[in-house]
Design a protein around this motif. Structure first.
Motif, mmCIF file in Angstrom:
data_model
loop_
_atom_site.group_PDB
_atom_site.id
_atom_site.type_symbol
_atom_site.label_atom_id
_atom_site.label_comp_id
_atom_site.label_asym_id
_atom_site.label_seq_id
_atom_site.Cartn_x
_atom_site.Cartn_y
_atom_site.Cartn_z
ATOM 1 N N ASP A 36 -32.895 1.218 -5.551
ATOM 2 C CA ASP A 36 -32.083 0.754 -4.425
ATOM 3 C C ASP A 36 -32.243 1.723 -3.253
ATOM 4 O O ASP A 36 -32.448 2.921 -3.442
ATOM 5 N N LYS A 37 -32.134 1.199 -2.055
ATOM 6 C CA LYS A 37 -32.191 2.030 -0.859
ATOM 7 C C LYS A 37 -30.767 2.346 -0.408
ATOM 8 O O LYS A 37 -29.873 1.518 -0.510
ATOM 9 N N ILE A 38 -30.593 3.552 0.090
ATOM 10 C CA ILE A 38 -29.290 4.034 0.548
ATOM 11 C C ILE A 38 -29.373 4.309 2.047
ATOM 12 O O ILE A 38 -30.336 4.900 2.529
ATOM 13 N N HIS A 39 -28.364 3.877 2.777
ATOM 14 C CA HIS A 39 -28.309 4.084 4.229
ATOM 15 C C HIS A 39 -27.379 5.266 4.509
ATOM 16 O O HIS A 39 -26.221 5.272 4.088
ATOM 17 N N TRP A 40 -27.876 6.277 5.205
ATOM 18 C CA TRP A 40 -27.099 7.453 5.596
ATOM 19 C C TRP A 40 -26.780 7.308 7.076
ATOM 20 O O TRP A 40 -27.675 7.109 7.892
ATOM 21 N N GLU A 41 -25.511 7.417 7.418
ATOM 22 C CA GLU A 41 -25.095 7.218 8.799
ATOM 23 C C GLU A 41 -24.206 8.372 9.251
ATOM 24 O O GLU A 41 -23.222 8.706 8.596
ATOM 25 N N LYS A 42 -24.558 8.985 10.369
ATOM 26 C CA LYS A 42 -23.757 10.057 10.952
ATOM 27 C C LYS A 42 -22.530 9.433 11.602
ATOM 28 O O LYS A 42 -22.633 8.458 12.346
ATOM 29 N N THR A 43 -21.346 9.971 11.301
ATOM 30 C CA THR A 43 -20.113 9.485 11.908
ATOM 31 C C THR A 43 -19.419 10.642 12.616
ATOM 32 O O THR A 43 -19.862 11.787 12.512
ATOM 33 N N GLY A 44 -18.337 10.351 13.287
ATOM 34 C CA GLY A 44 -17.597 11.384 13.996
ATOM 35 C C GLY A 44 -17.000 12.442 13.091
ATOM 36 O O GLY A 44 -16.782 13.577 13.507
ATOM 37 N N ASP A 45 -16.754 12.096 11.825
ATOM 38 C CA ASP A 45 -16.133 13.065 10.920
ATOM 39 C C ASP A 45 -16.972 13.375 9.686
ATOM 40 O O ASP A 45 -16.467 13.885 8.705
ATOM 41 N N GLY A 46 -18.265 13.063 9.726
ATOM 42 C CA GLY A 46 -19.117 13.409 8.592
ATOM 43 C C GLY A 46 -20.275 12.452 8.427
ATOM 44 O O GLY A 46 -20.873 12.004 9.398
ATOM 45 N N ILE A 47 -20.564 12.126 7.176
ATOM 46 C CA ILE A 47 -21.676 11.244 6.836
ATOM 47 C C ILE A 47 -21.135 10.078 6.023
ATOM 48 O O ILE A 47 -20.365 10.272 5.090
ATOM 49 N N ARG A 48 -21.569 8.899 6.369
ATOM 50 C CA ARG A 48 -21.213 7.684 5.619
ATOM 51 C C ARG A 48 -22.462 7.266 4.843
ATOM 52 O O ARG A 48 -23.553 7.206 5.399
ATOM 53 N N VAL A 49 -22.296 6.979 3.563
ATOM 54 C CA VAL A 49 -23.407 6.561 2.720
ATOM 55 C C VAL A 49 -23.070 5.189 2.165
ATOM 56 O O VAL A 49 -21.970 4.967 1.666
ATOM 57 N N ARG A 50 -24.022 4.264 2.279
ATOM 58 C CA ARG A 50 -23.793 2.936 1.722
ATOM 59 C C ARG A 50 -25.102 2.338 1.249
ATOM 60 O O ARG A 50 -26.172 2.767 1.666
ATOM 61 N N LYS A 51 -24.992 1.384 0.362
ATOM 62 C CA LYS A 51 -26.174 0.700 -0.144
ATOM 63 C C LYS A 51 -26.768 -0.116 1.000
ATOM 64 O O LYS A 51 -26.059 -0.817 1.710
ATOM 65 N N ALA A 52 -28.070 0.021 1.194
ATOM 66 C CA ALA A 52 -28.744 -0.738 2.239
ATOM 67 C C ALA A 52 -29.001 -2.160 1.733
ATOM 68 O O ALA A 52 -29.321 -2.363 0.572
ATOM 69 N N THR A 53 -28.835 -3.119 2.608
ATOM 70 C CA THR A 53 -29.129 -4.511 2.285
ATOM 71 C C THR A 53 -30.197 -4.990 3.240
ATOM 72 O O THR A 53 -30.577 -4.288 4.177
ATOM 73 N N ARG A 54 -30.653 -6.214 3.033
ATOM 74 C CA ARG A 54 -31.673 -6.764 3.934
ATOM 75 C C ARG A 54 -31.194 -6.727 5.373
ATOM 76 O O ARG A 54 -31.973 -6.615 6.287
ATOM 77 N N SER A 55 -29.902 -6.849 5.588
ATOM 78 C CA SER A 55 -29.384 -6.927 6.944
ATOM 79 C C SER A 55 -28.770 -5.608 7.419
ATOM 80 O O SER A 55 -28.132 -5.569 8.452
ATOM 81 N N ALA A 56 -28.994 -4.522 6.684
ATOM 82 C CA ALA A 56 -28.331 -3.264 7.021
ATOM 83 C C ALA A 56 -28.629 -2.807 8.442
ATOM 84 O O ALA A 56 -27.735 -2.422 9.175
ATOM 85 N N GLY A 57 -29.886 -2.844 8.871
ATOM 86 C CA GLY A 57 -30.238 -2.413 10.217
ATOM 87 C C GLY A 57 -29.628 -3.306 11.266
ATOM 88 O O GLY A 57 -29.074 -2.851 12.258
ATOM 89 N N ARG A 58 -29.705 -4.616 11.039
ATOM 90 C CA ARG A 58 -29.122 -5.551 11.994
ATOM 91 C C ARG A 58 -27.607 -5.405 12.018
ATOM 92 O O ARG A 58 -26.977 -5.563 13.023
ATOM 93 N N GLY A 59 -27.022 -5.082 10.880
ATOM 94 C CA GLY A 59 -25.572 -4.970 10.779
ATOM 95 C C GLY A 59 -24.991 -3.846 11.600
ATOM 96 O O GLY A 59 -23.792 -3.820 11.854
ATOM 97 N N MET A 60 -25.833 -2.907 12.014
ATOM 98 C CA MET A 60 -25.335 -1.793 12.810
ATOM 99 C C MET A 60 -24.842 -2.278 14.169
ATOM 100 O O MET A 60 -24.075 -1.601 14.825
ATOM 101 N N LEU A 61 -25.254 -3.459 14.603
ATOM 102 C CA LEU A 61 -24.836 -3.993 15.891
ATOM 103 C C LEU A 61 -23.585 -4.866 15.781
ATOM 104 O O LEU A 61 -23.101 -5.377 16.762
#
Length: 92
Positions: A36-61
């Motif tokens: 499985d692929k994991i999405h790492w995202e920088k946030t204002g208070d740390g790092i958010r980690v979530r399972k990447a899905t087919r729409s993960a990149g598009r979902g950022m918008l």
């Protein structure tokens, strides 16, 4: 309800190569499996980690309040629209 022991089971170390192990209780809870692929995202208070899905990149918008199910539905609709546009544009 979280206990101190429960939190201890969710602490891991970063290896020399920058690798981390996701604790088994979390892998089980979120359905994470080998490959499985994991999405790492920088946030204002740390790092958010979530399972990447087919729409993960598009979902950022999309607003954070949109459910994962709705995000997937939106991604499928976009894919269908793109396929239709390609079919009509590239037809000889």
């Amino acid at each position: 309800m979280s206990t101190e022991d429960d939190n201890e089971n969710k602490i891991t170390r970063i290896t020399r190569k920058g690798q981390v192990t996701i604790p088994k209780p979390l892998r089980d809870e979120f359905g994470l499996e080998e490959g499985d692929k994991i999405h790492w995202e920088k946030t204002g208070d740390g790092i958010r980690v979530r399972k990447a899905t087919r729409s993960a990149g598009r979902g950022m918008l999309v607003d954070d309040t949109v459910t994962d199910e709705k995000r997937e539905e939106m991604a499928e609709e976009m894919e269908a629209d793109i396929r239709e546009m390609r079919r009509t544009e590239w037809q000889p």
